[in-house]
Design a protein around this motif. Sequence first.
Motif, short mmCIF file in Angstrom:
data_model
loop_
_atom_site.label_atom_id
_atom_site.label_comp_id
_atom_site.label_asym_id
_atom_site.label_seq_id
_atom_site.Cartn_x
_atom_site.Cartn_y
_atom_site.Cartn_z
N ALA A 125 -8.82 -19.93 -58.92
CA ALA A 125 -9.40 -19.79 -57.58
C ALA A 125 -10.58 -18.82 -57.60
O ALA A 125 -11.60 -19.04 -56.93
N GLY A 126 -10.46 -17.74 -58.42
CA GLY A 126 -11.56 -16.79 -58.52
C GLY A 126 -12.79 -17.41 -59.16
O GLY A 126 -13.92 -17.16 -58.72
N VAL A 128 -13.62 -20.54 -59.03
CA VAL A 128 -14.20 -21.45 -58.02
C VAL A 128 -15.06 -20.65 -57.04
O VAL A 128 -16.17 -21.07 -56.68
N ARG A 129 -14.57 -19.48 -56.62
CA ARG A 129 -15.36 -18.65 -55.70
C ARG A 129 -16.68 -18.22 -56.34
O ARG A 129 -17.68 -18.02 -55.64
N LEU A 130 -16.68 -18.08 -57.66
CA LEU A 130 -17.92 -17.70 -58.36
C LEU A 130 -18.83 -18.89 -58.64
O LEU A 130 -19.88 -18.74 -59.26
N GLU A 250 -23.23 -11.36 -59.63
CA GLU A 250 -22.15 -10.59 -59.04
C GLU A 250 -21.36 -9.87 -60.13
O GLU A 250 -21.23 -10.36 -61.25
N GLU A 260 -6.88 -13.62 -54.97
CA GLU A 260 -6.36 -14.57 -53.99
C GLU A 260 -5.57 -15.67 -54.68
O GLU A 260 -5.93 -16.13 -55.76
N GLY A 262 -4.17 -19.43 -55.17
CA GLY A 262 -4.80 -20.73 -55.07
C GLY A 262 -3.91 -21.78 -55.69
O GLY A 262 -2.95 -21.47 -56.40
#
Length: 653
Positions: A125-126, A128-130, A250, A260, A262
Amino acid sequence: MVAEGALLWEPTEEIVSRAKLTRYVEWLGRSGSSYEEVWRWSVDRPDEFWASIWDYFDVIGERGDGPVISGTMPDVQWFTGSSINYAENALSRVEGVAVVFVSEDGARQELTYAELRAEVARVRAGLVRLGVERGDRVAGYLPNIPQALIAFLATASLGAVWSAGSPDFGVPSIVDRFKQIEPKVLIAVDGYHYNGKDYDRTAAVNEIAAELPSLRATVWIPYLAAAAEGQPPQQAEPMPVHTSVLPRGEVIGWEGLRAEEGPLEFERVPFGHPLWILYSSGTTGLPKPIVHGHGGVVLEHLKSLTFHQDLGEEDVFFWYTTTGWMMWNYLIGGLLVGATPVLYDGSATHPSAAALWRIADSEGVTYFGVGAPYVMASQKAGIQPEGMGGLRGLGSTGSPLPPEGFAWVAEALPGVPLGSFSGGTDVCTGFVGATMLHPIRAGIIPCRSLGARVESFDPSGKAVVGEVGELVLTQPMPSMPVMFWNDPDGERYRESYFDVYPGVWRHGDWIKINEDGSCVIYGRSDSTLNRGGVRMGTSEFYRVVERFDEIADSLVIDTGQLGQEGRLLLYVTLAEGVTLTEELERSLCQALRQELSPRHVPNEIRVVPGIPRTLSGKKLEVPVRKILLGTPVEQAANPDAMANPEVLEHFRP
């Protein structure tokens, strides 16, 4: 000296009947067939064999209705129309201990399958956020820690492409690798612990990131900082110094990446879709970025780990490696067969030369693998492994193991078969090795691996038996590279393996195949000793020299060129407190004369403080030969790809 071929171990009827290979042969309906008969079928009918591997292991994915194999080397397609995901197969189990982590400083961690799956989902999930998507590259500058495994599985689950380098690699070496593949995310540690010392890599990571304009994010794992605070790495955030000088993208900590929950989902991709990018040693020129596919790795590792290492759900699997060696990729393949990989971060010889044997004992390891030099070093150090009552097999790879190493294992670990394997980063497996059905004989590799049509070619390209020749593969394997990165027309790939024998993979090793299908590897064919027309692999030379207690390590170089015989130079690193006396020189020369030939007595013996080796421990014979023939030291080898670059200066002519 131990006679080559001396019988050291034989399987009992019970061992044969319990062997996982025996069950497979029965499943095939071939009960009573010899191994050689099954091997012959596997290479004569590769379509039937590899289809049986998919079916026997009930591989997760869609088979599709295309042919199992089409085309010829190097342009081969496997399982056309199929779709698969490595991570989905590796994480198919839900109960039990998935992985164990041990570090040199005594830290230990277990992850159950439930915990591993949850961590992979969080990191997925992390990513994907990136902005990581299918086909993007994620690079890891990481030691052999759980976070490396978790990040890889999360990357693979997305259909993104993983590539790793160990933090003991220098900045230029890592940049040479990662810049070629343009990663979107870099995951790195602040440092590592080795041989009782801490090594801060903060500045190195900043330098690496500055050379990667493709980066959108850098993820810091405060490995050293967390250890100092007595915390797991994921529970500490990077210090401000880690974030202030990174040039682009980032910057977050591992805890931020996994913050988070996921879903644990898997992007099924075509059989040959890139899974990871491994690299040639890079001692000269840019390292070759070798791309393996999801399907080829899944099938090959299921086959090899199950039938040649005899691993299954009851096993604890430990191979000493770093993330910079293909054996890390092979080790974590234990998840595919339900074995529990043991990840170890640290030195093989700290706090003592028996460090790895003690870990194998304390963790209840059932299959333990090391590089051949560790076996020989253990013999010379007089180590007597203790405990390890559950050990069923020992693996050796990385370089040829002489008969004396086989014999030492047989004496030190009675009843434990030693499997010597040889293959390479190029295929991420061994294509010659052992099984639980074969007897173990000193210096002999018992068999060619199932599905690997290994032959020995003479200079005219004719297959020979009982003679030393070039190791070639005349049929493809699914774990051969799907391509080299940034090699759109495949020219670099073809030049690497197919330039000598068109349509035949030339691996670059000397091999002798015996009548019974067993074989002996004699070292790299590009570092041959050619004395008076007699060709010999360097492993035979080292076997004689390194038997002497006074010799800690050695390197032999033949400076001869086409049509011109050169000098034979022997470099030795002496054991502590030893000097090279005339008597020792005479003894060495006499042994070489008697056990090899008068042609193989060196013209000169030189003492050096160390033998140059790659980061994965291989002797640098070819670069030293180039230096002796006039290539400047700085051009002959990349110091950042070496374990001890400072010793090269001692080989100037």
